[in-house]
Design a protein around this motif. Structure first.
Motif, short mmCIF file in Angstrom:
data_model
loop_
_atom_site.label_atom_id
_atom_site.label_comp_id
_atom_site.label_asym_id
_atom_site.label_seq_id
_atom_site.Cartn_x
_atom_site.Cartn_y
_atom_site.Cartn_z
N MET A 22 50.33 10.58 -55.80
CA MET A 22 49.15 11.41 -55.86
C MET A 22 49.27 12.36 -57.05
O MET A 22 50.29 12.99 -57.26
CB MET A 22 49.04 12.21 -54.54
N SER A 23 48.20 12.45 -57.82
CA SER A 23 48.18 13.40 -58.93
C SER A 23 47.77 14.77 -58.41
O SER A 23 47.36 14.92 -57.27
CB SER A 23 47.21 12.91 -60.01
N ARG A 33 37.91 8.24 -57.92
CA ARG A 33 38.45 8.18 -59.29
C ARG A 33 38.65 6.74 -59.74
O ARG A 33 38.37 6.40 -60.89
CB ARG A 33 39.79 8.93 -59.36
N LEU A 52 45.57 17.77 -57.52
CA LEU A 52 44.17 17.87 -57.13
C LEU A 52 43.82 19.30 -56.75
O LEU A 52 44.65 20.01 -56.21
CB LEU A 52 43.86 16.96 -55.94
N ASP A 99 42.47 10.47 -50.05
CA ASP A 99 42.16 9.04 -50.22
C ASP A 99 40.76 8.85 -50.79
O ASP A 99 40.54 8.01 -51.67
CB ASP A 99 42.28 8.29 -48.90
N GLU A 158 40.81 9.80 -54.49
CA GLU A 158 41.46 8.79 -55.32
C GLU A 158 40.62 7.52 -55.41
O GLU A 158 40.56 6.88 -56.47
CB GLU A 158 42.86 8.52 -54.78
N HIS A 159 39.93 7.15 -54.33
CA HIS A 159 39.03 6.00 -54.38
C HIS A 159 37.89 6.26 -55.35
O HIS A 159 37.53 5.39 -56.15
CB HIS A 159 38.48 5.71 -52.98
N ASP A 202 38.19 18.72 -57.26
CA ASP A 202 38.22 17.28 -56.98
C ASP A 202 37.58 16.96 -55.63
O ASP A 202 37.06 15.87 -55.43
CB ASP A 202 39.66 16.78 -57.00
#
Length: 194
Positions: free
Chosen positions: A1-2, A185, A4, A179, A182-183, A71
């Motif tokens: 994970m980056s 992105r 956020l 999640d 990230e999806h 984010d």
């Protein structure tokens, strides 16, 4: 994970709000890659009035900017008379307006949690909030849902204690938000590559 950033918004104005304390519990259990930007100026947002939209009141402009920069968004809502509080709905009305780049929550990943002194937690308020966010085209975490009934007892004098049976569910909601971000992105990256 980056790394956020999550905009954290409590729907309560109370000084010792159970929902604001619940947001503190989330920040405590979150992985270090998550940074929380708590918006605490809900009381300073004026009642929505189309005549006062341009330019937007400073607190509204600030909230829009911070949501766009984040984010994702985490909303903790109380339940008043089987619905979300009026101050939260008022803020959402401001955010729904197509100013600048469009409504601030369009396609924005959002998670909902809530704490209440009552036995049902915030089930009805969250349903009401989901309906409004759906109309605003936000991307809302579906499962799990987190409600904290009898929150005045569960939270004690502060946050949820270590070992609370509610913490794994709260952690799962937070993971659901990550999640979803990230999806979102990944989809944006694929579309940009076309």
């Amino acid at each position: 994970m980056s790394d956020l950033t999550i905009l954290a918004l409590s729907g309560s104005l109370r000084k010792d709000s159970l929902n604001t304390r619940l947001l503190s519990s989330v920040a405590r259990i979150a992985p270090p890659e998550l940074t929380f930007d708590g918006f605490g100026e809900l009381a300073a947002i004026p009642l929505f009035n189309e005549d006062a939209e341009h330019p937007a009141p400073p607190t509204v402009a600030d909230l829009r900017r911070r949501i766009r920069a984040a984010d994702g968004v985490l909303i903790a809502t109380p339940e008043y008379n089987a619905a979300m509080p009026g101050v939260l709905k008022n803020a959402l009305d401001w955010l729904s307006r197509p100013v600048g780049d469009g409504p601030a929550l369009t396609r924005k990943p959002v998670a909902i949690i809530g704490a209440s002194q009552g036995p049902l937690g915030t089930i009805r308020a969250q349903l009401n909030l989901r309906q409004v966010l759906h109309k605003m085209n936000a991307a809302v975490v579906g499962q799990p849902e987190f409600v904290l009934p009898h929150a005045h007892q569960a939270l004690g004098e502060g946050e949820l204690p270590a070992g609370s049976p509610s913490l794994p569910i709260l952690t799962a909601v937070l993971q659901g938000l990550v999640d979803l971000i990230e999806h979102d992105r990944a989809v944006a990256s694929v579309l940009a590559a076309r």
